[in-house]
Enzyme design. Structure first.
Site, PDB file in Angstrom:
ATOM      1  N   ARG A 133       0.833  -1.203   0.000  1.00 23.85           N
ATOM      2  CA  ARG A 133       0.000   0.000   0.000  1.00 23.85           C
ATOM      3  C   ARG A 133       0.877   1.266   0.000  1.00 23.85           C
ATOM      4  NH1 ARG A 133      -4.747   3.114  -0.344  1.00 23.85           N
ATOM      5  NH2 ARG A 133      -4.919   4.490   1.438  1.00 23.85           N
TER       6      ARG A 133
ATOM      7  N   HIS B  48       0.839   4.368  -2.673  1.00 24.95           N
ATOM      8  CA  HIS B  48       0.667   5.734  -2.176  1.00 24.95           C
ATOM      9  C   HIS B  48       1.857   6.608  -2.609  1.00 24.95           C
ATOM     10  CE1 HIS B  48      -0.663   8.329   1.447  1.00 24.95           C
ATOM     11  NE2 HIS B  48       0.313   8.969   0.866  1.00 24.95           N
TER      12      HIS B  48
ATOM     13  N   ASN C 268      -4.184   8.433   5.938  1.00 22.56           N
ATOM     14  CA  ASN C 268      -3.011   7.758   6.499  1.00 22.56           C
ATOM     15  C   ASN C 268      -3.403   6.587   7.374  1.00 22.56           C
ATOM     16  OD1 ASN C 268      -3.941   8.739   8.915  1.00 22.56           O
ATOM     17  ND2 ASN C 268      -2.033   9.738   9.492  1.00 22.56           N
TER      18      ASN C 268
ATOM     19  N   HIS D  56      -5.447  -5.630  -3.475  1.00 26.36           N
ATOM     20  CA  HIS D  56      -6.387  -5.837  -2.373  1.00 26.36           C
ATOM     21  C   HIS D  56      -6.568  -7.306  -2.029  1.00 26.36           C
ATOM     22  CE1 HIS D  56      -8.123  -1.543  -3.123  1.00 26.36           C
ATOM     23  NE2 HIS D  56      -6.989  -1.540  -2.459  1.00 26.36           N
TER      24      HIS D  56
HETATM   25  C1  HEM Z   1      -7.687   1.693  -7.481  1.00 22.94           C
HETATM   26  C2  HEM Z   1      -7.660   2.603  -6.532  1.00 22.94           C
HETATM   27  C3  HEM Z   1      -7.466   2.255  -5.083  1.00 22.94           C
HETATM   28  C4  HEM Z   1      -8.254   2.660  -4.068  1.00 22.94           C
HETATM   29  C5  HEM Z   1      -9.475   3.564  -4.175  1.00 22.94           C
HETATM   30  C6  HEM Z   1      -7.736   2.068  -2.868  1.00 22.94           C
HETATM   31  C7  HEM Z   1      -8.260   2.276  -1.606  1.00 22.94           C
HETATM   32  C8  HEM Z   1      -7.824   1.632  -0.474  1.00 22.94           C
HETATM   33  C9  HEM Z   1      -8.369   1.846   0.837  1.00 22.94           C
HETATM   34  C10 HEM Z   1      -9.486   2.837   1.172  1.00 22.94           C
HETATM   35  C11 HEM Z   1      -7.743   1.022   1.691  1.00 22.94           C
HETATM   36  C12 HEM Z   1      -8.030   0.805   3.167  1.00 22.94           C
HETATM   37  C13 HEM Z   1      -7.637   1.947   4.022  1.00 22.94           C
HETATM   38  C14 HEM Z   1      -8.113   1.674   5.413  1.00 22.94           C
HETATM   39  O1  HEM Z   1      -9.293   1.891   5.676  1.00 22.94           O
HETATM   40  O2  HEM Z   1      -7.315   1.214   6.235  1.00 22.94           O
HETATM   41  C15 HEM Z   1      -6.788   0.270   0.922  1.00 22.94           C
HETATM   42  C16 HEM Z   1      -5.956  -0.675   1.433  1.00 22.94           C
HETATM   43  C17 HEM Z   1      -4.982  -1.313   0.706  1.00 22.94           C
HETATM   44  N1  HEM Z   1      -4.658  -1.066  -0.602  1.00 22.94           N
HETATM   45 FE1  HEM Z   1      -5.722   0.026  -1.925  1.00 22.94          FE
HETATM   46  N2  HEM Z   1      -6.650   1.325  -3.172  1.00 22.94           N
HETATM   47  C18 HEM Z   1      -6.447   1.410  -4.520  1.00 22.94           C
HETATM   48  C19 HEM Z   1      -5.411   0.837  -5.222  1.00 22.94           C
HETATM   49  C20 HEM Z   1      -4.415   0.075  -4.655  1.00 22.94           C
HETATM   50  C21 HEM Z   1      -3.230  -0.355  -5.344  1.00 22.94           C
HETATM   51  C22 HEM Z   1      -2.859   0.031  -6.766  1.00 22.94           C
HETATM   52  C23 HEM Z   1      -2.523  -1.112  -4.469  1.00 22.94           C
HETATM   53  C24 HEM Z   1      -1.209  -1.800  -4.672  1.00 22.94           C
HETATM   54  C25 HEM Z   1      -0.881  -2.408  -5.789  1.00 22.94           C
HETATM   55  C26 HEM Z   1      -3.290  -1.175  -3.242  1.00 22.94           C
HETATM   56  C27 HEM Z   1      -2.951  -1.904  -2.138  1.00 22.94           C
HETATM   57  C28 HEM Z   1      -3.609  -1.866  -0.940  1.00 22.94           C
HETATM   58  C29 HEM Z   1      -3.259  -2.709   0.201  1.00 22.94           C
HETATM   59  C30 HEM Z   1      -2.180  -3.781   0.231  1.00 22.94           C
HETATM   60  C31 HEM Z   1      -4.116  -2.340   1.242  1.00 22.94           C
HETATM   61  C32 HEM Z   1      -4.119  -2.909   2.648  1.00 22.94           C
HETATM   62  C33 HEM Z   1      -3.220  -2.072   3.523  1.00 22.94           C
HETATM   63  C34 HEM Z   1      -2.997  -2.678   4.894  1.00 22.94           C
HETATM   64  O3  HEM Z   1      -3.689  -3.608   5.294  1.00 22.94           O
HETATM   65  O4  HEM Z   1      -2.099  -2.197   5.582  1.00 22.94           O
HETATM   66  N3  HEM Z   1      -4.421  -0.421  -3.385  1.00 22.94           N
HETATM   67  N4  HEM Z   1      -6.851   0.680  -0.395  1.00 22.94           N
HETATM   68  C1  LIG Z   2      -2.194  10.027  10.875  1.00 23.88           C
HETATM   69  O1  LIG Z   2      -2.314  11.421  11.020  1.00 23.88           O
HETATM   70  C2  LIG Z   2      -2.590  11.859  12.332  1.00 23.88           C
HETATM   71  C3  LIG Z   2      -2.701  13.369  12.316  1.00 23.88           C
HETATM   72  O2  LIG Z   2      -3.487  13.808  11.249  1.00 23.88           O
HETATM   73  C4  LIG Z   2      -1.436  11.422  13.256  1.00 23.88           C
HETATM   74  O3  LIG Z   2      -1.761  11.763  14.592  1.00 23.88           O
HETATM   75  C5  LIG Z   2      -1.222   9.911  13.154  1.00 23.88           C
HETATM   76  O4  LIG Z   2      -0.082   9.544  13.881  1.00 23.88           O
HETATM   77  C6  LIG Z   2      -1.021   9.515  11.696  1.00 23.88           C
HETATM   78  N1  LIG Z   2      -0.906   8.070  11.593  1.00 23.88           N
HETATM   79  C7  LIG Z   2       0.155   7.467  11.067  1.00 23.88           C
HETATM   80  C8  LIG Z   2       0.114   5.988  11.005  1.00 23.88           C
HETATM   81  O5  LIG Z   2       1.109   8.075  10.630  1.00 23.88           O
END
Ligand code: HEM
Ligand SMILES: *[C@@H]1O[C@H](CO)[C@@H](O)[C@H](O)[C@H]1NC(C)=O
Ligand SMILES: *[C@@H]1O[C@H](CO)[C@@H](O)[C@H](O)[C@H]1NC(C)=O
Ligand SMILES: *[C@@H]1O[C@H](CO)[C@@H](O)[C@H](O)[C@H]1NC(C)=O
Length: 316
Positions: free
Chosen positions: A59, A63, A91, A188
């Protein structure tokens, strides 16, 4: 004659592989030959204690590349009132920065001042996939680190509520195609989402419906169970697919069953072209892996920086 053909061929190759960069898989062969095993060891070590590390690294790479190119801007710390990307609104899913710090420390001990943080992150993301059962690939290297990281830039990331045209726009602005969109969304297959990222689908979907009707009803019910309307548990959420630590094609199979988490995932079924790719990847893990590798290389070739940072959290 042959020379002219060679030149024309080279020009054609150059034009077809946009975005064009000077990255090279052998970039550090002479200046830091043990780079890759060093990064891999740091990722392995971190995974021993924390199964969420691979998802976090993947992720983080996405980003990083979507904001100012893959220049390690996601790694920079905020400085006083100047809030960096990592402290910006989405974040919520960023963590595991210590893995990059540890890898960088080990790499600096071997070859000081040579390897960019952006390259270390690209390698760590590859390792995260490969060590989770996904495909390995050669990472083109030679990125430079950027000096700017702004919380407000995180608005440029695609939102989980995006529809297909918004997703297409976000990807095409970065030289990425609809195929790249479908393949990279397969990221995902790893990781976790907080309730806030998909609550639009399970509460007050629109003026007439509470729940997104494209979602499998019992799946929606289980999500509502974990994420009630006025959810107070900040950490609550759900895994992004059924095999949260395994890099496989389950994401696409679930998507076809109405069991995807984000509107942006579901949106991949709303055009014939993207839907056909989802079906293809659901039925062939090999086809998914091949496409994913290609698109990762493409995404991680969007460059941006200018320096080799000495500490990934601070500009030189
Ligand atoms: C297509 C557009 C994309 C959107 C709108 C999107 C959105 C998101 C969101 C909202 C989350 C969860 C955040 C949370 O609530 O914690 C997420 C997690 C994640 N995304 Fe995406 N994402 C996109 C594309 C990608 C791409 C291109 C990758 C990598 C190739 C990716 C890899 C991941 C991974 C691995 C997680 C899990 C992170 C974790 O568990 O620490 N995403 N994504
Ligand atoms: C996300 O941002 C908030 C402030 O906007 C900060 O307090 C927090 O530590 C940040 N989280 C990470 C994982 O960096
Ligand atoms: C996607 O959302 C945008 C902004 O709300 C809207 O203008 C557009 O018509 C939508 N596209 C589709 C295909 O629903
Ligand atoms: C709510 O969403 C459904 C399914 O997408 C749609 O058929 C319906 O017209 C929408 N209602 C409103 C008021 O937008």
């Amino acid at each position: 004659m042959a020379a002219i053909f060679t030149v024309i061929f080279a020009l054609l190759m150059f034009q077809s592989s946009s975005p064009v960069t000077a990255l090279n898989i052998n970039y550090y062969d002479h200046t830091c030959p043990r780079l890759e095993t060093t990064v891999t060891n740091a990722v392995k070590e971190a995974m021993k204690n924390d199964k969420t590390v691979p998802a976090a690294l993947l992720r983080m790479q996405f980003h990083d590349c979507f904001i100012r190119g893959c220049d390690g801007s996601v790694l920079l710390n905020s400085k006083g009132k100047k809030t960096a990307e990592k402290d910006g609104p989405p974040n919520i899913s960023l963590h595991a920065f210590h893995v990059i710090d540890n890898a960088k420390k080990a790499v600096e001990a071997l070859c000081p001042g040579v390897v960019s943080c952006a390259d270390i992150l690209a390698l760590a993301a590859r390792d995260a996939v490969a060590l989770s059962g996904g495909p390995p690939w050669d990472v083109p290297k030679g990125r430079k680190d950027g000096r700017i990281s702004k919380a407000t830039d995180t608005r440029q990331l695609p939102a989980p509520t995006f529809n297909i045209s918004q997703l297409q726009q976000s990807f095409s602005q970065r030289g990425l195609s609809m195929e790249d969109l479908v393949a990279l969304s397969g990221g995902h297959t790893l990781g976790f989402s907080h309730c806030s990222s998909f609550q639009n689908r399970i509460h007050n979907f629109n003026a007439t419906l509470d729940i997104d009707p494209s979602m499998n009803p019992s799946f929606a019910a289980s999500l509502r169970n974990v994420c009630p309307a006025h959810n107070k548990v900040k950490s609550a959420g759900t895994s992004l697919d059924s095999s949260v630590t395994v890099f496989d094609n389950a994401y696409y199979k679930l998507l076809l069953q109405g069991k995807s988490i984000f509107s942006s995932d579901q949106a991949l079924l709303t055009t014939p072209k993207t839907k056909a790719l989802v079906s293809k990847f659901a039925s062939s893990k090999t086809a998914f892996e091949k496409a994913f590798v290609q698109s990762m290389i493409k995404m991680s070739s969007i460059t941006g920086g200018q320096e080799i940072r000495l500490d990934c959290r601070f500009v030189n």
